[in-house]
Design a protein around this motif. Structure first.
Motif, PDB file in Angstrom:
ATOM      1  N   LEU A  31     -31.750  10.110  24.710  1.00 27.49           N
ATOM      2  CA  LEU A  31     -32.114   9.232  25.817  1.00 27.49           C
ATOM      3  C   LEU A  31     -32.255  10.017  27.110  1.00 27.49           C
ATOM      4  O   LEU A  31     -33.264   9.896  27.818  1.00 27.49           O
ATOM      5  N   ILE A  85     -37.476   2.793  24.811  1.00 29.81           N
ATOM      6  CA  ILE A  85     -36.262   3.553  24.515  1.00 29.81           C
ATOM      7  C   ILE A  85     -35.859   3.378  23.070  1.00 29.81           C
ATOM      8  O   ILE A  85     -35.538   4.342  22.369  1.00 29.81           O
ATOM      9  N   VAL A 113     -35.941   6.692  20.917  1.00 33.15           N
ATOM     10  CA  VAL A 113     -34.593   7.245  20.769  1.00 33.15           C
ATOM     11  C   VAL A 113     -33.960   6.827  19.445  1.00 33.15           C
ATOM     12  O   VAL A 113     -33.423   7.649  18.717  1.00 33.15           O
ATOM     13  N   VAL A 171     -28.859  -0.506  23.979  1.00 35.35           N
ATOM     14  CA  VAL A 171     -29.472   0.382  24.961  1.00 35.35           C
ATOM     15  C   VAL A 171     -28.632   0.385  26.232  1.00 35.35           C
ATOM     16  O   VAL A 171     -28.338   1.439  26.806  1.00 35.35           O
TER      17      VAL A 171
END
Length: 222
Positions: free
Chosen positions: A155, A172, A176, A188
């Protein structure tokens, strides 16, 4: 050639079936039924991944994960009988890369282990400069010297490349966690919160990672 995987699980039946499925995938398995011994094996054997039960004698899984994360970046897949979201987030906040709630399918566990190992093996974040920096933060891409979990590393490496760019939660998750992620948006948020705490404040007193409400996150000032 398979990876070396450490299983730390106190239930002998669960331990046996997890070992069976991981060996079927070609992995070398080492195992422990105690948190203290599991931590010792992790330090000595340096496994490629740790499957870690939450409830353990000697030292609980949370403390084992916290200690491991302070010493290495080994991926951790946590097993827990607790179904509350806060318990799951606590494990992720400590740096666990994935989790499964008991009872679970051993086939699903094996698949998640493969997914985490794939993410670890990806070399896309190793392309480009060996070191990236912004303000007081430095990320050594070759040595991976960010003291956070594997997903926190991925990240931070993603957002530090483009300071000021806004990344949505969907972006993300895709870049990720990967396409096989089946968690929730707060996963997240937990990783971002963990990074914020580890990075601390910039030299001017502000934080590095900023929330763009309703959209996502950005690194640094615009």
């Amino acid at each position: 050639m398979g990876s070396t995987i450490l299983i730390v699980e106190d239930d002998p039946n669960t331990l046996e079936i997890v070992e069976l499925y991981l060996r079927r995938d070609g992995h070398r398995v080492i195992k422990s039924q105690d948190g203290i011994e599991g931590l010792r094996l992790a330090r000595e054997a340096r496994p490629d991944l740790v499957v870690l039960d939450l409830m353990l004698p000697g030292m609980d899984g949370m403390e084992v994960c916290r200690t491991l994360r302070g010493e290495s970046e080994v991926p951790v897949v946590m097993l827990t009988a607790r179904v509350e979201e806060e318990d799951r987030l606590a494990g992720l906040d400590l740096g666990a890369d994935d989790y499964l709630t008991k009872p679970f399918s051993p086939r699903e566990l094996a698949a998640r282990v493969r997914a985490v190992l794939r993410r670890t093996a990806r070399d896309d974040l190793q392309q480009g400069p060996a070191e990236l920096g912004y303000g007081d933060v430095k990320v050594d891409m070759r040595l991976r010297t960010v003291y956070a979990g594997e997903n926190q590393f991925r990240l931070l490496a993603m957002i530090i490349r483009e300071p000021g760019r806004i990344f949505t939660r969907e972006q993300i998750i895709d870049r990720v966690f990967g396409y096989d992620f089946d968690g929730f948006d707060r996963t997240v948020d937990a990783h971002v919160s963990n990074l914020r705490r580890k990075l601390g404040a910039n030299s001017d007193g502000s934080g590095y990672i900023h929330t763009v409400y309703g959209v996502g996150y950005r690194f640094g000032d615009v």
